[in-house]
Enzyme design. Structure first.
Site, PDB file in Angstrom:
ATOM      1  N   LYS A 137       7.273 -63.221 -98.012  1.00  0.00           N
ATOM      2  CA  LYS A 137       7.630 -63.190 -96.565  1.00  0.00           C
ATOM      3  C   LYS A 137       8.187 -64.451 -96.013  1.00  0.00           C
ATOM      4  O   LYS A 137       7.449 -65.415 -96.367  1.00  0.00           O
ATOM      5  CB  LYS A 137       6.552 -62.405 -95.618  1.00  0.00           C
ATOM      6  CG  LYS A 137       7.073 -62.141 -94.215  1.00  0.00           C
ATOM      7  CD  LYS A 137       5.638 -61.672 -93.365  1.00  0.00           C
ATOM      8  CE  LYS A 137       5.927 -61.104 -92.036  1.00  0.00           C
ATOM      9  NZ  LYS A 137       4.872 -60.681 -91.253  1.00  0.00           N
TER      10      LYS A 137
ATOM     11  N   SER B  47       5.682 -56.679 -88.389  1.00  0.00           N
ATOM     12  CA  SER B  47       6.815 -57.728 -88.671  1.00  0.00           C
ATOM     13  C   SER B  47       7.395 -57.764 -90.120  1.00  0.00           C
ATOM     14  O   SER B  47       8.343 -58.146 -90.307  1.00  0.00           O
ATOM     15  CB  SER B  47       6.519 -58.904 -87.953  1.00  0.00           C
ATOM     16  OG  SER B  47       5.291 -59.524 -88.975  1.00  0.00           O
TER      17      SER B  47
ATOM     18  N   SER C 298       1.028 -56.211 -89.333  1.00  0.00           N
ATOM     19  CA  SER C 298       2.312 -56.592 -90.070  1.00  0.00           C
ATOM     20  C   SER C 298       2.332 -56.365 -91.463  1.00  0.00           C
ATOM     21  O   SER C 298       3.498 -56.177 -91.761  1.00  0.00           O
ATOM     22  CB  SER C 298       2.949 -57.839 -89.616  1.00  0.00           C
ATOM     23  OG  SER C 298       3.310 -57.769 -88.383  1.00  0.00           O
TER      24      SER C 298
HETATM   25  N1  GLN Z   1       3.023 -55.864 -84.374  1.00  0.00           N
HETATM   26  C1  GLN Z   1       2.273 -56.693 -83.793  1.00  0.00           C
HETATM   27  C2  GLN Z   1       2.908 -57.582 -82.880  1.00  0.00           C
HETATM   28  O1  GLN Z   1       3.912 -57.619 -82.706  1.00  0.00           O
HETATM   29  C3  GLN Z   1       1.826 -57.063 -85.135  1.00  0.00           C
HETATM   30  C4  GLN Z   1       2.283 -58.628 -85.670  1.00  0.00           C
HETATM   31  C5  GLN Z   1       1.847 -59.100 -86.830  1.00  0.00           C
HETATM   32  O2  GLN Z   1       0.592 -58.544 -87.514  1.00  0.00           O
HETATM   33  N2  GLN Z   1       2.231 -60.105 -86.936  1.00  0.00           N
HETATM   34  O3  GLN Z   1       2.186 -58.629 -82.655  1.00  0.00           O
END
Ligand code: GLN
Length: 517
Positions: free
Chosen positions: A80, A155, A179
């Site tokens: 990532k 994400s 994410s």
């Molecule tokens: N979707 C969540 C957010 O927007 C989680 C993000 C993540 O785990 N990096 O914060």
């Protein structure tokens, strides 16, 4: 195209160890797959083809010289883009870091290299890991291999889609609120958020430091466990790294593959996130209920547990996360990193360059959270917002403690819906935030969580994810139970989900391929 891309990491590793295939062959197969599929999927922001082949050759040479290598030596992996890599750009999905090549590797990346895995490239993500669809990437969205008109979640949609589309057998993700687990659910893959502090955050571009964890993405529980073993362990460079010596997660997964692994296990169904509430798709609820029944029939004891504070988890998270993010993102000041944009007119002062750079370099979601975070932290509001959110966090931790006094593991759906359409939620922040309803509590409490496939939703034929959670430091338990559940569900629904799967199979990406399913 070779069907080496259809093998999981453990199977590839076995063939590599037996010298039936070379790492160069395995790496080339995945690079070819990326070349064929990624124009449509866009899982990768950067592909390091030549370097990957060179690295693979070097590992093959080591192996033929008789060197004893780790269990995943020679296996390709996608990384990532939130993770710093000294030899590849690391943008965290943001314009402000476009083209930035860090001077060092994240600890997890260093460990991958020391274990002789083969980095294929960097995967797409929502900007600074803020989002649940990968549509907030500054470099365009990733598409879900099951249906190219849908998102792969976020994400870490790039890592999940790369693994689901057979572009890589393994990937690294990061999970601050879901994410790793939510994209796993939406792509029919496996994703694990380790215990907070179990895996080093050094060199992971920070979103919210008290929540962030790096973890594995794969197509099976054993594969995730093998990768977990490579990346876990104390790191003096991360002040929140815990000094535990971890048991082998791969051994733990193998224990779960035995008959009767579920007998006597007490599984807690968390009432508040079990799929009964608003926002859960009926097919997700249905698969979850069936799974609970199957687990009971296989000898597990099912108990209902209640965690009343989970209701406030999303609200608390969207105060704590922006507060920490607003502070972490202050380092992007146009002086030390990446982009520098002069003001359009007027005097050129440090403040004005900083303002113009941040205006041009950050996307709308990032700006929204910085504003929210600085507001929540401002003198007059700190107690009302940030302080209250921290109290809720404590209540959530207590709910977990109470729940784990009644059950060995907790379960829920890993996401409230299956993959949603591109564009469907991107302009509605609240709808986007609710994607992490079931995953956020584990981040707030620091406990480990694992997502694995539980079949396809009847209404749309798309993957549904199951979440398992264990007490802090009990990551090995997640792998044992995860492997047992995986085996049970595969037996029941008669498939190893992905070998049957992506709709990509029907597109030209798989045309003329041997082994297309
Ligand atoms: N979707 C969540 C957010 O927007 C989680 C993000 C993540 O785990 N990096 O914060």
């Amino acid at each position: 195209m070779s069907d080496l891309t259809r093998l999981g990491a453990a199977e590839l590793a076995d063939r590599l160890a037996a010298s039936e295939i070379s790492s160069e062959e395995a790496t080339r197969a995945h690079l070819e797959r990326i070349a064929a599929a990624d124009r449509d999927v866009h899982a990768f922001l950067h592909v390091a083809s030549e370097r990957a082949i060179e690295t693979a050759r070097a590992v093959d040479a080591l192996r033929s010289s008789g060197e004893s290598l780790g269990p995943l030596a020679g296996v390709p992996i996608a990384i990532k883009d939130v993770l710093c890599t000294h030899d590849m750009p690391s943008t965290s999905g943001s314009r402000i870091l476009e083209g930035w090549v860090p001077p060092y590797d994240a600890t997890v990346v260093r460990r991958l290299r020391e274990a002789h895995l083969i980095p294929l490239g960097k995967t797409n993500m929502d900007e600074f890991a803020m989002g649940s669809s990968t549509e907030h990437s500054a470099f365009g969205p990733t598409r879900n291999p099951w249906d190219l008109e849908r998102t792969p979640g976020g994400s870490g949609g790039g890592s999940a889609a790369a693994v689901a589309a057979f572009e890589a057998p393994l990937a690294l993700g990061s999970d601050t609120g879901g994410s790793i687990r939510q994209p796993a659910a939406l792509t029919g893959t496996v994703g694990v958020k380790p215990t907070y502090g179990g895996v080093s955050r050094y060199g992971a571009i920070a979103l919210a430091s008290s929540l962030d964890q790096v973890g594995p993405v794969s197509r099976s529980i054993l594969d995730a466990a093998l990768l977990h073993d490579v990346i876990a362990g104390h790191d003096p460079l991360d002040s929140t790294s815990i000094p535990d010596v971890w048991p082998s997660m791969a051994d733990a997964a193998r224990v779960g593959q035995r008959d009767d692994a579920l007998r006597g296990l007490r599984i807690g169904v968390v009432k508040e996130i079990a799929g009964g509430g608003d926002g859960f798709q009926p097919g997700v609820r249905q698969r979850f209920d069936e799974t609970v029944q199957l687990l009971g029939a296989a000898g597990a004891e099912i108990v209902e547990v209640s965690a009343p504070s989970f209701e406030y988890a999303v609200a608390a998270y969207y105060l704590i996360l922006p507060a920490e993010a607003s502070s972490n993102l202050a380092r992007f000041d146009s002086v030390r990193f990446g982009l520098r944009v002069p003001p359009e007119s007027g005097p050129v002062t440090v403040e004005r360059v900083m303002a113009a750079t941040r205006d041009a370099g950050f996307g709308a979601e990032v700006k929204r959270r910085i504003i929210l975070g600085t507001y929540a932290l401002s003198a007059g509001y700190y107690d009302a917002y940030y302080g209250s959110a921290q109290k809720v966090r404590t209540l959530i931790q207590r709910d977990f403690q109470a729940a784990f006094s009644q059950a060995h593991v907790l379960i829920s759906p890993a996401a409230p819906t299956t993959a949603f359409g591109l564009g469907e939620k991107v302009d509605d922040p609240l709808a986007m935030y609710l994607n992490d309803l079931t995953t956020i509590p584990a981040n707030l409490a620091g406990v480990p969580g694992l997502a694995l496939p539980m079949g396809l939703a009847p209404e749309d034929g798309l993957p549904v994810g199951l979440q398992l959670m264990a007490p802090a430091r009990e990551d090995a338990r997640l792998y044992t139970v995860g492997a047992a559940v995986e085996r049970l569900l595969e037996g029941e629904w008669g498939h190893r989900l992905l070998s049957r799967a992506p709709r990509l199979a029907q597109t030209e990406m798989f045309a003329n391929e041997e082994g297309a399913v």
